[in-house]
Design an enzyme around this catalytic site. Sequence first.
Site, mmCIF file in Angstrom:
data_model
loop_
_atom_site.group_PDB
_atom_site.id
_atom_site.type_symbol
_atom_site.label_atom_id
_atom_site.label_comp_id
_atom_site.label_asym_id
_atom_site.label_seq_id
_atom_site.Cartn_x
_atom_site.Cartn_y
_atom_site.Cartn_z
ATOM 1 N N THR A 49 -0.915 55.197 13.862
ATOM 2 C CA THR A 49 0.001 56.126 14.516
ATOM 3 C C THR A 49 0.981 56.685 13.496
ATOM 4 O O THR A 49 1.543 55.938 12.692
ATOM 5 C CB THR A 49 0.763 55.393 15.640
ATOM 6 O OG1 THR A 49 -0.180 54.945 16.585
ATOM 7 C CG2 THR A 49 1.787 56.298 16.296
ATOM 8 N N ALA B 92 3.812 56.016 -1.748
ATOM 9 C CA ALA B 92 2.943 56.352 -2.870
ATOM 10 C C ALA B 92 2.027 55.194 -3.268
ATOM 11 O O ALA B 92 0.927 55.419 -3.761
ATOM 12 C CB ALA B 92 3.772 56.794 -4.059
ATOM 13 N N THR B 93 2.469 53.973 -3.056
ATOM 14 C CA THR B 93 1.586 52.852 -3.387
ATOM 15 C C THR B 93 0.330 52.924 -2.529
ATOM 16 O O THR B 93 -0.790 52.787 -3.029
ATOM 17 C CB THR B 93 2.317 51.514 -3.185
ATOM 18 O OG1 THR B 93 3.388 51.444 -4.127
ATOM 19 C CG2 THR B 93 1.387 50.332 -3.409
ATOM 20 N N GLN C 185 7.141 60.936 -9.460
ATOM 21 C CA GLN C 185 8.393 61.265 -10.159
ATOM 22 C C GLN C 185 8.503 62.766 -10.435
ATOM 23 O O GLN C 185 9.564 63.243 -10.817
ATOM 24 C CB GLN C 185 8.480 60.497 -11.486
ATOM 25 C CG GLN C 185 8.476 58.989 -11.346
ATOM 26 C CD GLN C 185 9.755 58.424 -10.743
ATOM 27 O OE1 GLN C 185 10.778 59.104 -10.644
ATOM 28 N NE2 GLN C 185 9.712 57.173 -10.319
ATOM 29 N N CYS D 263 14.219 39.752 -19.160
ATOM 30 C CA CYS D 263 14.690 38.400 -19.393
ATOM 31 C C CYS D 263 14.740 37.589 -18.113
ATOM 32 O O CYS D 263 14.793 36.377 -18.149
ATOM 33 C CB CYS D 263 16.071 38.441 -20.046
ATOM 34 S SG CYS D 263 16.396 37.017 -21.065
ATOM 35 N N SER E 194 5.822 60.607 -2.695
ATOM 36 C CA SER E 194 6.581 59.658 -1.888
ATOM 37 C C SER E 194 7.890 60.270 -1.404
ATOM 38 O O SER E 194 8.498 61.079 -2.107
ATOM 39 C CB SER E 194 6.877 58.420 -2.736
ATOM 40 O OG SER E 194 7.694 57.538 -2.017
ATOM 41 N N GLY E 195 8.321 59.868 -0.219
ATOM 42 C CA GLY E 195 9.534 60.420 0.367
ATOM 43 C C GLY E 195 10.823 59.981 -0.299
ATOM 44 O O GLY E 195 11.710 60.791 -0.566
ATOM 45 N N HIS E 196 10.905 58.678 -0.616
ATOM 46 C CA HIS E 196 12.209 58.159 -1.030
ATOM 47 C C HIS E 196 12.579 58.501 -2.470
ATOM 48 O O HIS E 196 13.699 58.213 -2.900
ATOM 49 C CB HIS E 196 12.299 56.651 -0.782
ATOM 50 C CG HIS E 196 11.533 55.811 -1.747
ATOM 51 N ND1 HIS E 196 12.156 55.099 -2.740
ATOM 52 C CD2 HIS E 196 10.223 55.583 -1.884
ATOM 53 C CE1 HIS E 196 11.229 54.445 -3.428
ATOM 54 N NE2 HIS E 196 10.044 54.728 -2.927
ATOM 55 N N ASN F 264 7.600 57.059 -14.837
ATOM 56 C CA ASN F 264 8.809 56.561 -14.168
ATOM 57 C C ASN F 264 9.792 55.891 -15.105
ATOM 58 O O ASN F 264 10.969 55.788 -14.804
ATOM 59 C CB ASN F 264 8.417 55.599 -13.051
ATOM 60 C CG ASN F 264 7.471 54.520 -13.523
ATOM 61 O OD1 ASN F 264 6.448 54.798 -14.154
ATOM 62 N ND2 ASN F 264 7.809 53.287 -13.248
#
Lengths: 422, 138
Positions: free
Chosen positions: A260, A91-92, A199, A346, A219-221, A171
Site C-alpha cells: 500500500t 533509496a536503500t 545526493q 574510532c 530519496s525523500g529525506h 555522499n
Amino acid sequence: MSNNGVVISESSASLPAGVTLPIYMDNHATTPMDPRVLDAMLPYFGKVFGNAASRNHVFGWEAEQAVEKAREQIAKLIGATAKEIIFTSGATESNNLALKGIAEMYRERGNHIVTQVTEHKAVLDTCKKLEKQGYRVTYLPVQADGLIDLEDLKRAIDDKTILVSIMYANNEIGVIQPIAEIGKLCHEKGVIFHTDAVQAVGKIPVDVQKDNIDVLSLSGHKIYGPKGVGALYVRRRNPRVQISEQINGGGHERGMRSGTLNVPGIVGLGAACEIAGQEMEAEAKREKELRDYMKAKFEKALDYVHVNGNMDHHLPGNLNMSFVYVEGESLLMGINDIAVSSGSACTSATLEPSYVLKALGLGDDVAHSSIRFGFGRFNTKAEVDYVSDKVINVVSKLRELSPLYEMVKEGIDLTKIEWAAH
Amino acid sequence: MAYSDKVVDHYNHPRNVGTLDKTAAEVGTGLVGAPECGDVMRLQIRVNPETNVIEDAKFKTFGCGSAIASSSLATEWVKGKTIDEALAISNTDIVKELALPPVKIHCSVLAEDAIRAAIGDWKKKNKVAETAAVAVAH
C-alpha cells in the site's frame, strides 16, 4: 561516518547574530524537512486518508490523485515521465530493487555487474549478496580525485555484463561522476545503466534523457522531504527496462513493488521535488559560495589541510577536508555543538577509517583526520563563520597535543618510523 | 557515543601536555600506536636516579577523546610513583576511572603500553636490568 553525542551547551549570549546552537551541517546524512513540504503532507494524515489502490470510491480516488501528482512532480525534476516512477520506502530499497530486480530479470542474458568501490553500502552490500548467488561483480577503482576512469569501465564490460551501477554523486566526498558518458557507453554496449542519485537529485541538474540513465534511485529525506519514502525511475523505452519484483503482494506499482502506498510520504516527496526544481540553481550557487568561503578560511588559517575529491566535479554543498595530524573523532568532540561527520571510525570495532577516502589512496592516518561538512538549504553565512572559526580553534589546540604534528614540525619523516601497530 | 564527564574533563583540560628532553639520561620516552590506527601516544617520564621516583611526566596524543583522556590520566598517575609502582598500573584501572565504553578499551591498553614503553626506554638508557627491577619489587 560517525559522531559522538556529547552535548555541551554554550551560553547563547556570546554567540554571533544569526547563530543558534547546535548547528546542523551534516546534510548528506539527512536534511531537515522544508516547512512547505510538511504543509503539503498534512491533509494526507487526516481528512484525505484513502488507500490509493481503492478504485471504487472517492477516498481512494483522492489519494490516487495525490500520488499521481507527486509522480509528475518527481518525473519533471529528472526529465522522466510519470509512468516511469516507482515508489519505494527509500533509496536503500530502490537500490536493492534495481540491482536484484535487474539481475534476476536478465539472468539468461548474463551474470556480470559492474560497479565502483566508492558506492554506498546499499549498492555494495547488495552486490555482495548477488555474488553469493552466482553473479560476478567488478568493483571499479577510483582515481585519486574520486572519479572513475572511463577506460576501466570500457574494459570491464564484457558479453556477460547486464548492468552497470555507478552513483551520480558521492555522499562522502561529493564527487560527481561523468554520468552522461557512462550512460552513453552502457547504451553502446547494450548494458542497463543504474545510478544511485540520492545526493545529486534536487542539488544539481539530473536528466535521465541527457544523462542516458535507465534506472535511478532517489530519496525523500535528502531533499528536505520526509524519511521513509523514495523512488526508482525505470525507463520505459529505448530501452524498456524490466525489473523482477522483490516484494510480492498485490502487484502495486506496475507489478514492480507491492505494498500500500505511503500517500503522505509520497505527497511530501513530490512537493520536495517541486521546490528543489524551482530553487536548485540559486541554492547551488549559494551553497558553493559558502563552501568555497569555508575552504579558503581553513587554508588561510591552518597548514597541512587538504580537500578530498575533485573540486571541479563536485556537489556545491560538500566539503571534505583532511586536517592532518589531528584525529577526526577528537576534533568532533571539540565541536560538539556542530553536527558534521568524520571519516575516522574510532567508535567502530574494526577501527577502520572510511573506505571511500581510502579508495582515493589516502593513508589511514589522513582518512582518520577527515571531516565532512554538508551545507544545506538552511545553513547561513553566520553559521559557516562560526563553524570554521571553531574548527580552526580546535584543530590548533589538538595539534598542540599531537605528537605527529610536533614531529613533522621538527622535520621527522613519519613514514620512516617503525610504528608499533595495535 | 556519550563520554563520561571524566573523559570530557581530560579532553578539555589535558594534564601534563608537553615534551621532555628525550636525550636526557633520566628521561624515558614511550611512543606507541600508529597513525594508521588513528592513535599515537607519546608518554615521557623523568626519573630521579636516587629514588627511582617519577618526578615528572608529559604526554602528547594523536587520537580520539578517550585516547587523549587515557594518556592524560596516565601522566597524572605515574607522577610521584616509583618505577615499580608505575608498572603496576593496568589498563583496567584506566577503564574504570574513565568509565570507558567497550569499544574504547583499546585506548586504555595503549596508555598502559605507553607507560611500559617509557619505563622500558628509561631502563635501557640506565642499564637497569628487567630482572633486577622485578627483584626489587618482590
